[in-house]
Design an enzyme around this catalytic site. Structure first.
Site, mmCIF file in Angstrom:
data_model
loop_
_atom_site.group_PDB
_atom_site.id
_atom_site.type_symbol
_atom_site.label_atom_id
_atom_site.label_comp_id
_atom_site.label_asym_id
_atom_site.label_seq_id
_atom_site.Cartn_x
_atom_site.Cartn_y
_atom_site.Cartn_z
ATOM 1 N N SER A 181 -5.668 32.012 52.114
ATOM 2 C CA SER A 181 -5.739 33.124 51.154
ATOM 3 C C SER A 181 -4.364 33.503 50.613
ATOM 4 O O SER A 181 -4.233 34.439 49.832
ATOM 5 C CB SER A 181 -6.385 34.347 51.813
ATOM 6 N N ASN A 204 -7.276 41.533 61.761
ATOM 7 C CA ASN A 204 -8.397 42.311 61.215
ATOM 8 C C ASN A 204 -7.994 43.751 60.902
ATOM 9 O O ASN A 204 -8.309 44.276 59.828
ATOM 10 C CB ASN A 204 -9.586 42.308 62.183
ATOM 11 N N THR A 239 -26.098 62.365 16.758
ATOM 12 C CA THR A 239 -27.048 61.998 17.810
ATOM 13 C C THR A 239 -27.816 60.804 17.231
ATOM 14 O O THR A 239 -28.074 60.775 16.020
ATOM 15 C CB THR A 239 -28.031 63.136 18.181
ATOM 16 N N HIS A 240 -28.128 59.851 18.058
ATOM 17 C CA HIS A 240 -28.775 58.602 17.592
ATOM 18 C C HIS A 240 -27.945 57.947 16.485
ATOM 19 O O HIS A 240 -28.505 57.259 15.626
ATOM 20 C CB HIS A 240 -30.198 58.860 17.083
ATOM 21 N N SER A 253 -6.829 38.096 10.481
ATOM 22 C CA SER A 253 -7.715 36.941 10.531
ATOM 23 C C SER A 253 -6.935 35.715 10.065
ATOM 24 O O SER A 253 -6.075 35.818 9.197
ATOM 25 C CB SER A 253 -8.912 37.207 9.612
ATOM 26 N N LYS A 291 -8.347 41.166 6.291
ATOM 27 C CA LYS A 291 -8.850 41.757 7.540
ATOM 28 C C LYS A 291 -7.781 42.454 8.370
ATOM 29 O O LYS A 291 -6.658 41.988 8.501
ATOM 30 C CB LYS A 291 -9.493 40.669 8.421
ATOM 31 N N ASN A 327 -8.351 43.721 12.097
ATOM 32 C CA ASN A 327 -9.394 43.825 13.120
ATOM 33 C C ASN A 327 -8.957 44.686 14.309
ATOM 34 O O ASN A 327 -7.805 44.616 14.738
ATOM 35 C CB ASN A 327 -9.776 42.425 13.612
ATOM 36 N N GLU A 331 -11.772 46.199 20.953
ATOM 37 C CA GLU A 331 -12.840 45.264 21.342
ATOM 38 C C GLU A 331 -12.557 44.656 22.707
ATOM 39 O O GLU A 331 -13.460 44.476 23.533
ATOM 40 C CB GLU A 331 -12.966 44.161 20.278
ATOM 41 N N TYR A 378 -15.681 42.412 61.624
ATOM 42 C CA TYR A 378 -15.026 41.600 60.605
ATOM 43 C C TYR A 378 -15.754 40.279 60.435
ATOM 44 O O TYR A 378 -16.184 39.648 61.401
ATOM 45 C CB TYR A 378 -13.548 41.337 60.979
ATOM 46 N N GLN A 424 -12.697 38.513 53.110
ATOM 47 C CA GLN A 424 -11.505 38.034 52.394
ATOM 48 C C GLN A 424 -11.764 38.029 50.881
ATOM 49 O O GLN A 424 -10.840 38.055 50.081
ATOM 50 C CB GLN A 424 -11.162 36.625 52.891
ATOM 51 N N LYS A 452 -10.486 40.536 47.664
ATOM 52 C CA LYS A 452 -9.156 40.602 47.041
ATOM 53 C C LYS A 452 -9.065 40.144 45.587
ATOM 54 O O LYS A 452 -8.612 40.907 44.724
ATOM 55 C CB LYS A 452 -8.161 39.799 47.889
#
Ligand code: ARG
Length: 465
Positions: free
Chosen positions: A22, A109, A154-155, A277, A283, A285, A290, A317, A322, A325
């Site tokens: 690890s 441990n 709303t909506h 772009s 563009k 963006n 995003e 344990y 492990q 992580k």
């Protein structure tokens, strides 16, 4: 070389060795592993389990190792099994026999449980700092926009009048809740120092666990050795808190993407936080927004992975743990970098007040105010609601808005619709009359902002970062 090398009669298979290792990811814990080991060795010397001279030699060598790793003189050798093996075996090579005593009364441990808690405590501070910076920035913008009228949705349909300041307060509330969650993770961690739990059932030496806890800034120790090594709740708590932070950022980003589109035009993202772009030169963006929205899925993934990893593990344990992580480290880095970009992007937004105002004006978002106007004259709400609906339909038919109406026209819709109605349905008056705490009247938003500033100041006063 393994810590358990001389127990086996044959070498571990090379594929199994690589699979088991690890160090390529837990090497990140070197600082906490060394810090925890120094506290442990100091305790062993204080309790005369090792001599003061041995203790000093080990601690000095550990401090040198920490500086050397930090300044690049020592590069962590990834052929070792894990960071714990590297530290012990490196020290044994450096100072000889004394280093072989540093693991007395300890297991990997309880050692790894301590390392992870120390790591979490450090990262919690970074998260708190980033959240405070963000909330500060949101408060500042909100203060400047308590009178910047925009529709609330709303909506995703225009609903009622709000302001940009009122809107931002919603996010301040969310991030203040997140700050509290993250601080709870810190408190839970600090309350439970696990070292001394051993492999699972403690040890037979006269150790002083509280002394180890005190050196490392913990308030208390764990009170059950089985749980001490099997507990990963603090990782899950932190992953949940990060999921919530990212969910909140993602909702804001979604709106930023919409509001900065040609269709809304409420906001523009600064060029420094936009992308172009490769083909369409016109563009701009909102890639940062995003990406933050997109990365949120990764954090949820880590939370779900960890819940799944833990769900059927027998005490205590198991090596499955492990797996706490790689995704977790990634989640911490991802959340922190998202928070930093998010704050910077917010601070540089260009706000188009006129577009927000026009969007509110060319709508029927004060229709409820028309009904309320009648209610205040004693008409039952349901009847008033029907009259207001008639008013809206009349305007839609004529392709006009409330501000185009005349007193003569409205009187034909309901006998109690008079000049006062035309006043009641202006955006400004509708806003001003929404003057309960939490509502968008500018002076009420100022009250909320004052509250947020107090909460933040109290938080900063008690913060440890
Ligand atoms: N690399 C291990 C982990 O992250 C450290 C603990 C190893 N303990 C053991 N009994 N093999 O969980």
């Amino acid at each position: 070389m393994k810590l358990w090398q001389n127990v086996f009669s044959t070498d571990i298979d090379s594929l199994a060795d690589a699979f088991n290792r690890s160090i390529d990811f837990d090497k990140r814990l070197y600082r906490y592993d060394i810090q925890g080991t120094i506290a442990h060795v100091n305790m062993l010397a204080k309790q005369q389990i090792i001599t003061n001279d041995e203790g000093n030699r080990i601690v000095d060598a550990l401090k040198t190792l920490l500086t050397d790793i930090e300044n690049g003189t020592v590069v962590i050798d990834e052929t070792y099994e894990d960071i714990h093996s590297f530290v012990e075996l490196y020290l044994t090579e450096k100072i000889g026999a004394a280093a072989k005593k540093m693991h007395t009364g300890r297991s990997r441990n309880d050692q790894v449980a301590l390392d992870m808690k120390l790591y979490v405590l450090d990262q919690v501070k970074e998260m708190q700092k980033a959240l405070v910076e963000l909330i500060d920035a949101l408060i500042q913008t909100a203060q400047a926009h308590t009178k910047t009228i925009m529709p609330a949705f709303t909506h995703l349909r225009k609903a009622q009048p709000s302001t940009y300041g009122h809107y931002l307060c919603a996010y301040i509330e969310m991030f203040l809740r997140d700050l509290r969650k993250v601080t709870l993770v810190e408190e839970t961690c600090l309350a439970n120092m696990p070292l001394g739990s051993g492999a699972c059932c403690g040890n037979t030496y006269d150790i002083d666990r509280m002394y180890v806890a005190e050196q490392l800034g913990f308030e208390d120790i764990t009170y059950n050795s089985l749980d001490g090594v099997a507990d990963r709740d603090y990782i899950l708590d932190f992953l949940y808190a990060m999921s919530m932070i990212c969910m909140h950022m993602s909702r804001y980003c979604e709106e930023l993407i919409l509001f900065s589109s040609e269709q809304f035009g409420f906001l523009s993202v600064a060029q420094a936080y936009s992308s172009g772009s490769s083909m369409m030169p016109q563009k701009r963006n909102p890639d940062m927004a995003e990406l933050i929205r997109g990365k949120t899925g990764r954090i949820y993934g880590s939370l779900l992975q960890m819940l799944t990893t833990m769900k059927a593990l027998p005490l205590t344990y198991n090596k499955d743990m492990q797996e706490d992580k790689e995704n977790f480290f990634d989640a911490v880095n991802t959340t922190l970098s998202s928070l930093h970009i998010f704050t910077a992007m917010h601070k540089t937004l260009i706000i188009h007040k006129e577009a927000m105002y026009l969007s509110a004006k060319d709508s029927y978002i004060t229709a409820v105010d028309a009904a309320d106007y009648l209610v205040k004259k004693g008409i039952p709400f349901r009847d008033a609601y029907s009259a207001a609906a008639k008013l809206v339909n009349y305007c839609i038919d004529k392709n006009i808005y409330f501000h185009h109406l005349t007193t003569e026209e409205i009187a034909t819709i309901h006998a109690d619709f008079d000049a006062g109605l035309l006043e009641a349905v202006t955006l400004e008056n509708s806003l001003a009359s929404r003057n309960q705490i939490g509502s968008p009247a500018p002076e009420m938003v100022e009250v909320s902002l004052e509250k947020y500033l107090q909460r933040l100041a109290a938080y900063k006063g008690s913060a440890t970062f």
